[in-house]
Design a protein around this motif. Structure first.
Motif, PDB file in Angstrom:
ATOM      1  N   ALA A 118     -61.132  20.220   6.644  1.00  0.00           N
ATOM      2  CA  ALA A 118     -62.103  19.497   5.878  1.00  0.00           C
ATOM      3  C   ALA A 118     -61.702  18.450   4.972  1.00  0.00           C
ATOM      4  CB  ALA A 118     -63.100  20.696   4.941  1.00  0.00           C
ATOM      5  N   ALA A 119     -62.516  17.237   4.986  1.00  0.00           N
ATOM      6  CA  ALA A 119     -61.977  16.235   4.080  1.00  0.00           C
ATOM      7  C   ALA A 119     -63.073  15.668   3.386  1.00  0.00           C
ATOM      8  CB  ALA A 119     -61.132  15.071   4.977  1.00  0.00           C
ATOM      9  N   GLY A 120     -62.956  15.069   2.115  1.00  0.00           N
ATOM     10  CA  GLY A 120     -64.051  14.294   1.562  1.00  0.00           C
ATOM     11  C   GLY A 120     -64.122  12.913   1.863  1.00  0.00           C
ATOM     12  N   VAL A 121     -65.336  12.325   1.744  1.00  0.00           N
ATOM     13  CA  VAL A 121     -65.495  11.166   2.392  1.00  0.00           C
ATOM     14  C   VAL A 121     -65.817  10.403   1.210  1.00  0.00           C
ATOM     15  CG1 VAL A 121     -67.338   9.672   3.559  1.00  0.00           C
ATOM     16  CG2 VAL A 121     -66.814  11.962   4.443  1.00  0.00           C
ATOM     17  N   PRO A 122     -64.928   9.329   0.682  1.00  0.00           N
ATOM     18  CA  PRO A 122     -65.098   8.571  -0.410  1.00  0.00           C
ATOM     19  C   PRO A 122     -66.083   8.024  -0.616  1.00  0.00           C
ATOM     20  CG  PRO A 122     -62.707   8.436   0.286  1.00  0.00           C
ATOM     21  CD  PRO A 122     -63.429   9.115   1.204  1.00  0.00           C
ATOM     22  N   GLY A 123     -67.026   7.558  -1.603  1.00  0.00           N
ATOM     23  CA  GLY A 123     -67.936   6.872  -1.746  1.00  0.00           C
ATOM     24  C   GLY A 123     -69.252   7.806  -1.780  1.00  0.00           C
ATOM     25  N   PRO A 124     -69.912   7.959  -0.708  1.00  0.00           N
ATOM     26  CA  PRO A 124     -71.139   9.160  -0.727  1.00  0.00           C
ATOM     27  C   PRO A 124     -70.904  10.757  -1.253  1.00  0.00           C
ATOM     28  CG  PRO A 124     -70.281   8.746   1.506  1.00  0.00           C
ATOM     29  CD  PRO A 124     -69.353   7.916   0.668  1.00  0.00           C
ATOM     30  N   ASP A 125     -69.437  10.846  -1.175  1.00  0.00           N
ATOM     31  CA  ASP A 125     -69.138  12.415  -1.683  1.00  0.00           C
ATOM     32  C   ASP A 125     -69.724  13.392  -0.614  1.00  0.00           C
ATOM     33  OD1 ASP A 125     -67.620  11.696  -3.740  1.00  0.00           O
ATOM     34  OD2 ASP A 125     -69.202  12.093  -5.041  1.00  0.00           O
ATOM     35  N   TRP A 126     -69.355  13.142   0.862  1.00  0.00           N
ATOM     36  CA  TRP A 126     -69.691  13.950   1.788  1.00  0.00           C
ATOM     37  C   TRP A 126     -68.555  14.616   2.136  1.00  0.00           C
ATOM     38  CZ3 TRP A 126     -72.630   9.915   5.034  1.00  0.00           C
ATOM     39  CH2 TRP A 126     -73.776   9.316   4.509  1.00  0.00           C
ATOM     40  N   MET A 127     -68.683  15.688   3.210  1.00  0.00           N
ATOM     41  CA  MET A 127     -67.474  16.473   3.647  1.00  0.00           C
ATOM     42  C   MET A 127     -67.458  16.443   5.177  1.00  0.00           C
ATOM     43  SD  MET A 127     -65.361  17.759   1.457  1.00  0.00           S
ATOM     44  CE  MET A 127     -64.595  19.069   2.340  1.00  0.00           C
ATOM     45  N   VAL A 128     -66.365  16.016   5.764  1.00  0.00           N
ATOM     46  CA  VAL A 128     -66.274  16.275   7.095  1.00  0.00           C
ATOM     47  C   VAL A 128     -65.522  17.441   7.510  1.00  0.00           C
ATOM     48  CG1 VAL A 128     -65.296  14.983   9.270  1.00  0.00           C
ATOM     49  CG2 VAL A 128     -66.143  13.702   7.396  1.00  0.00           C
ATOM     50  N   TRP A 129     -66.123  18.178   8.319  1.00  0.00           N
ATOM     51  CA  TRP A 129     -65.525  19.292   8.708  1.00  0.00           C
ATOM     52  C   TRP A 129     -65.304  19.397  10.436  1.00  0.00           C
ATOM     53  CZ3 TRP A 129     -65.870  23.673   5.039  1.00  0.00           C
ATOM     54  CH2 TRP A 129     -66.646  23.250   3.866  1.00  0.00           C
ATOM     55  N   ARG A 130     -64.070  20.082  10.683  1.00  0.00           N
ATOM     56  CA  ARG A 130     -63.742  19.994  11.883  1.00  0.00           C
ATOM     57  C   ARG A 130     -62.933  21.455  12.319  1.00  0.00           C
ATOM     58  NH1 ARG A 130     -61.515  16.068  15.447  1.00  0.00           N
ATOM     59  NH2 ARG A 130     -59.760  16.901  16.894  1.00  0.00           N
ATOM     60  N   VAL A 131     -63.711  22.135  13.227  1.00  0.00           N
ATOM     61  CA  VAL A 131     -63.286  23.499  13.892  1.00  0.00           C
ATOM     62  C   VAL A 131     -62.835  23.364  15.202  1.00  0.00           C
ATOM     63  CG1 VAL A 131     -64.383  25.571  13.715  1.00  0.00           C
ATOM     64  CG2 VAL A 131     -65.489  24.018  12.348  1.00  0.00           C
ATOM     65  N   ARG A 132     -61.640  23.972  15.322  1.00  0.00           N
ATOM     66  CA  ARG A 132     -61.200  24.116  16.908  1.00  0.00           C
ATOM     67  C   ARG A 132     -60.732  25.608  17.051  1.00  0.00           C
ATOM     68  NH1 ARG A 132     -56.460  19.964  19.350  1.00  0.00           N
ATOM     69  NH2 ARG A 132     -56.682  20.747  21.412  1.00  0.00           N
ATOM     70  N   PRO A 133     -60.942  25.979  18.176  1.00  0.00           N
ATOM     71  CA  PRO A 133     -60.519  27.513  18.422  1.00  0.00           C
ATOM     72  C   PRO A 133     -58.862  27.708  18.365  1.00  0.00           C
ATOM     73  CG  PRO A 133     -61.965  26.902  19.992  1.00  0.00           C
ATOM     74  CD  PRO A 133     -61.899  25.588  19.465  1.00  0.00           C
ATOM     75  N   GLU A 134     -58.409  28.736  17.760  1.00  0.00           N
ATOM     76  CA  GLU A 134     -56.984  28.979  17.865  1.00  0.00           C
ATOM     77  C   GLU A 134     -56.414  29.148  19.194  1.00  0.00           C
ATOM     78  OE1 GLU A 134     -55.865  32.087  15.177  1.00  0.00           O
ATOM     79  OE2 GLU A 134     -56.189  30.878  13.473  1.00  0.00           O
ATOM     80  N   SER A 135     -57.280  29.944  20.012  1.00  0.00           N
ATOM     81  CA  SER A 135     -56.994  30.068  21.450  1.00  0.00           C
ATOM     82  C   SER A 135     -56.597  29.255  22.440  1.00  0.00           C
ATOM     83  CB  SER A 135     -58.375  31.148  22.012  1.00  0.00           C
ATOM     84  OG  SER A 135     -59.317  30.262  22.100  1.00  0.00           O
ATOM     85  N   GLU A 136     -56.976  27.976  22.173  1.00  0.00           N
ATOM     86  CA  GLU A 136     -56.549  26.650  22.771  1.00  0.00           C
ATOM     87  C   GLU A 136     -55.336  26.617  22.974  1.00  0.00           C
ATOM     88  OE1 GLU A 136     -58.918  23.246  21.861  1.00  0.00           O
ATOM     89  OE2 GLU A 136     -60.373  24.061  22.492  1.00  0.00           O
ATOM     90  N   LEU A 137     -54.677  26.741  21.860  1.00  0.00           N
ATOM     91  CA  LEU A 137     -53.074  26.594  21.652  1.00  0.00           C
ATOM     92  C   LEU A 137     -52.475  27.936  22.076  1.00  0.00           C
ATOM     93  CD1 LEU A 137     -50.777  24.812  21.018  1.00  0.00           C
ATOM     94  CD2 LEU A 137     -50.729  25.680  18.996  1.00  0.00           C
ATOM     95  N   LEU A 138     -52.905  29.239  21.419  1.00  0.00           N
ATOM     96  CA  LEU A 138     -52.051  30.325  21.670  1.00  0.00           C
ATOM     97  C   LEU A 138     -52.128  31.032  22.800  1.00  0.00           C
ATOM     98  CD1 LEU A 138     -53.149  31.663  18.053  1.00  0.00           C
ATOM     99  CD2 LEU A 138     -51.086  30.527  18.651  1.00  0.00           C
ATOM    100  N   THR A 139     -53.302  30.782  23.761  1.00  0.00           N
ATOM    101  CA  THR A 139     -53.250  31.566  25.060  1.00  0.00           C
ATOM    102  C   THR A 139     -52.200  31.375  25.832  1.00  0.00           C
ATOM    103  OG1 THR A 139     -55.807  31.208  25.111  1.00  0.00           O
ATOM    104  CG2 THR A 139     -54.657  31.654  27.081  1.00  0.00           C
ATOM    105  N   PRO A 140     -51.524  30.293  25.896  1.00  0.00           N
ATOM    106  CA  PRO A 140     -50.225  30.145  26.834  1.00  0.00           C
ATOM    107  C   PRO A 140     -48.976  30.882  26.057  1.00  0.00           C
ATOM    108  CG  PRO A 140     -50.796  27.829  26.181  1.00  0.00           C
ATOM    109  CD  PRO A 140     -51.887  28.760  25.970  1.00  0.00           C
TER     110      PRO A 140
END
Length: 684
Positions: free
Chosen positions: A266-288
């Motif tokens: 997550a990272a803050g958006v300067p100015g409007p003080d919003w938050m950008v959230w990014r979610v990605r499954p661990e399994s995409e990398l860990l499966t192989p």
């Protein structure tokens, strides 16, 4: 010669242990494989987390720039709207319709006066004059009062009826703010992230969400979640809770948050003080990686299994003599096996160990012979001992004397098969005596104590009699409780009964069997003591009237009989908890505990009535007596027993002086509850 040297080297137990250690090193292949795969997985996951965090920060910065561009577009249009323009709808319409770029950037554009009245709005429905009022909106008021551009929180638009975010630009002149130019971003028709997310980074499993600084969703692939709390998003619920616990930081440099089976950045958006959230499954990398780890572990396990089988086969061959030695050693103290026979042939350390064990077996035979002889002597001593004797270990009898069997009315076989707890009248005494004995042993002393023991029973319905015994104990080894304890037991039941009889005689009158003066004063003094927690109490002092004629005419036997009868009468007139004592001669005293002044006078009347009803017959003569009673209540200002007794004596003296057969309360202080002087004048 070379073959002989090799043979000798393998005879050494150290050499064989070395071979075993080599086998163990080979077995470590599996552990090393697992550790390496875990390290690779950890490093890969760390790289992915850093990459995801970088992407979240980049998205936040791009979104910030996009919002700055939108705000700048509004600020560039501000100078073209004068205060005069606000009052001319046609000029406002012409202004808005010429701002094609502004209309393309926002879902809706409006102009309002400083009082909140919206003058014109343009959106998908066209340009029109609305009847909406924005003066009560917090973001609008803040724009007017602070005279600076602002971002509204996600709200339900009053002008469009859709969830929107409003960007405001104050219209100012030298006199202040006279209006507001605003642009609305519809959250349902426009994706805030559409222009800032790299298409190459998009995939079906990566979730991107934008919230305000309170966690309210303003951008989500699923529009049904708009304006709802991020806690309702399953893939971000745990991360959102951690963010709240950290104080809701709006950090432009980005943060990583925990979420089961997911990578959350997550990272803050300067100015409007919003938050950008990014979610990605661990399994995409860990499966192989997991597949590679499983394959490596399977191969390592196969290798370990083969090496283990070879090692076990080799060790079995090497240690077979040691196994034979172990089997023989198990019977080393079995008298059926001759001490010098049955030992395996072995060389090296095993051979040396065999010789040591063989010598131990021979010495054991000698020690057992001496032990048998010593045990016979000890049994002879025990059979002649006048006191009970026992040797105990782990709460069981190991050795008992005939005298102890007689005292406990049990056979030697019964004691040796029973727990030591069975001899105590109270089963809980076992733990108490053990604790006391242990304390004495630690102090370097023997233990001595008196305990009630139980004799054996004839059948299941017989609970057995009890007796008091003096028990003495000494440890076999003061530093090792498991070594056992030596006990002597002596019956002291007769001595204890005599001692109890002496104690009773010291505190009671031999004629009336009442408590004597010393006992009475001890009990009364405890009530006067400042630490006793004072409560209502009273003393009744009793002096018999007309007792002298009983002695003069009937003799001392009649006098003694009268005193015994009076003592019985007093007992029948008081409570079971009250203490009745013979004070001396024909004087008695009663101690009333937990008794107020009213109850004390009532009991005194009962005593007077009971004594008045006493009569005896001696040599055809009829004798009776009366009594004068003084009542003294325990008041806070009575600090000593002598003062309390003096008041009771004085009250009794007043009763005598008033004509006898009366009751008087303490003249110094008569409580209101007793009726004052009226009680002192009570006459019977």
């Amino acid at each position: 010669m070379a073959w002989r040297r090799i043979t000798r080297s393998f005879v050494s137990l150290k050499a064989r242990a070395t071979v075993s250690m080599i086998a163990l090193l080979f077995a470590g292949v599996g552990s090393i494989t697992l550790l390496l795969m875990n390290r690779v997985e950890h490093d890969a996951l760390k790289d992915l987390r850093n990459r995801e965090l970088t992407e979240a920060v980049r998205t936040a910065m791009l979104l910030s720039r996009a919002m700055v561009d939108l705000q700048q577009a509004l600020s560039l249009a501000e100078p073209q709207i004068t205060i005069d323009t606000l009052w001319n709808f046609n000029e406002l319409r012409q202004f808005i319709e010429t701002k094609t770029l502004l209309r393309s950037l926002f879902s809706s554009v409006f102009i309002a006066r400083s009082d909140g009245q919206v003058l014109i709005i343009t959106d998908t429905k066209g340009t029109r004059r609305p009847t909406a009022f924005l003066g009560d909106r917090e973001y609008f008021q803040a724009t007017i009062h602070e005279a600076r551009p602002l971002f509204s929180p996600p709200i339900s638009g009053r002008l469009t009826g859709e969830p929107v975010i409003v960007l405001t630009q104050p219209l100012r002149n030298a006199q202040g703010v006279y209006g507001v130019l605003g642009g609305g971003l519809s959250l349902t028709r426009r994706d805030l992230l559409a222009n800032v997310v790299d298409q190459q980074d998009s995939d079906d499993n990566t979730l991107r969400v934008v919230t305000d600084k309170f966690g309210i969703v303003i951008a989500h692939p699923n529009q049904s979640r708009l304006l709802k709390s991020l806690s309702e998003e399953p893939r971000l619920a745990q991360a959102f809770a951690a963010w709240l616990a950290a104080g809701q930081p709006v950090e432009p440099s980005g943060i990583q948050l925990p979420q089961a089976n997911e990578l959350v950045s997550a990272a803050g958006v300067p100015g409007p003080d919003w938050m950008v959230w990014r979610v990605r499954p661990e399994s995409e990398l860990l499966t192989p990686l997991h597949a590679a780890r499983r394959e490596a572990l399977v191969r390592a396990l196969v290798l370990i299994a083969i090496m283990s089988l070879l090692t076990l086969t080799f060790l079995y061959w090497l240690l077979r003599p040691l196994g034979l030695l172990e089997q023989r050693a198990k019977h080393m103290f079995d008298r059926r096996y001759p001490a010098a026979e049955g030992w395996p042939d072995a060389v090296g350390e095993i051979g040396e160990l065999k010789e040591v064990l063989k010598q131990v077996g021979m010495q054991r035979l000698q020690l057992e012979a001496k032990h048998d002889e010593l045990l016979k002597r000890l049994e002879s001593v025990l059979s002649a001992s006048p006191v009970g004797f026992a040797f105990t270990r782990h709460r069981t009898f190991v050795l008992v004397s005939q005298e102890l069997c007689r005292l406990l009315s049990k056979s030697e076989a019964e004691l040796l098969s029973a727990s030591t707890q069975s001899i105590y009248a109270n089963p809980d005494d076992q733990a108490r005596i053990e604790q006391q004995a242990l304390s004495a042993f630690r102090a370097g002393q023997s233990y001595v104590g008196d305990w009630e023991l139980r004799r054996g029973t004839r059948d299941s319905s017989d609970k057995g009699s009890t007796f008091w015994a003096q028990m003495r104990a000494s440890p076999v080894d003061a530093n090792n409780a498991a070594a056992g304890t030596i006990w002597t037991v002596t019956d002291i039941s007769d001595q204890r009964k005599k001692h109890q009889a002496l104690e009773w005689s010291a505190g009671h009158d031999s004629l009336t069997k009442l408590a004597n003066r010393r006992t009475f004063e001890q009990e009364a003094a405890a009530l006067v003591h400042p630490l006793s927690g004072r409560h209502d109490a009273a003393i009744i002092y009793i002096d018999l009237d007309h007792f002298k004629p009983v002695n003069d005419l009937g003799g001392h036997a009649a006098g003694d009989a009268m005193l015994i009868a009076v003592a019985h009468a007093i007992h029948t007139a008081v409570r079971a908890s009250d203490l009745v004592a013979r004070w001396g001669g024909d004087e008695f005293a009663v101690l009333l505990n937990h008794c107020d002044a009213t109850a004390a006078l009532r009991i005194a009347r009962n005593i007077l009535a009971a004594i008045s009803g006493v009569s005896i017959e001696r040599e055809q003569q009829h004798f009776s007596v009366g009594a004068s009673l003084g009542v003294a209540n325990l008041y806070p200002d009575l600090q000593t027993l002598s003062a309390w007794l003096a008041e009771a004596d004085l009250a009794c003296y007043e009763a005598k002086a008033a004509g006898r057969g009366t009751i008087r309360s303490s003249p110094q202080r008569t409580p209101a509850a007793t009726g004052g002087a009226a009680h002192r004048d009570s006459r019977y």
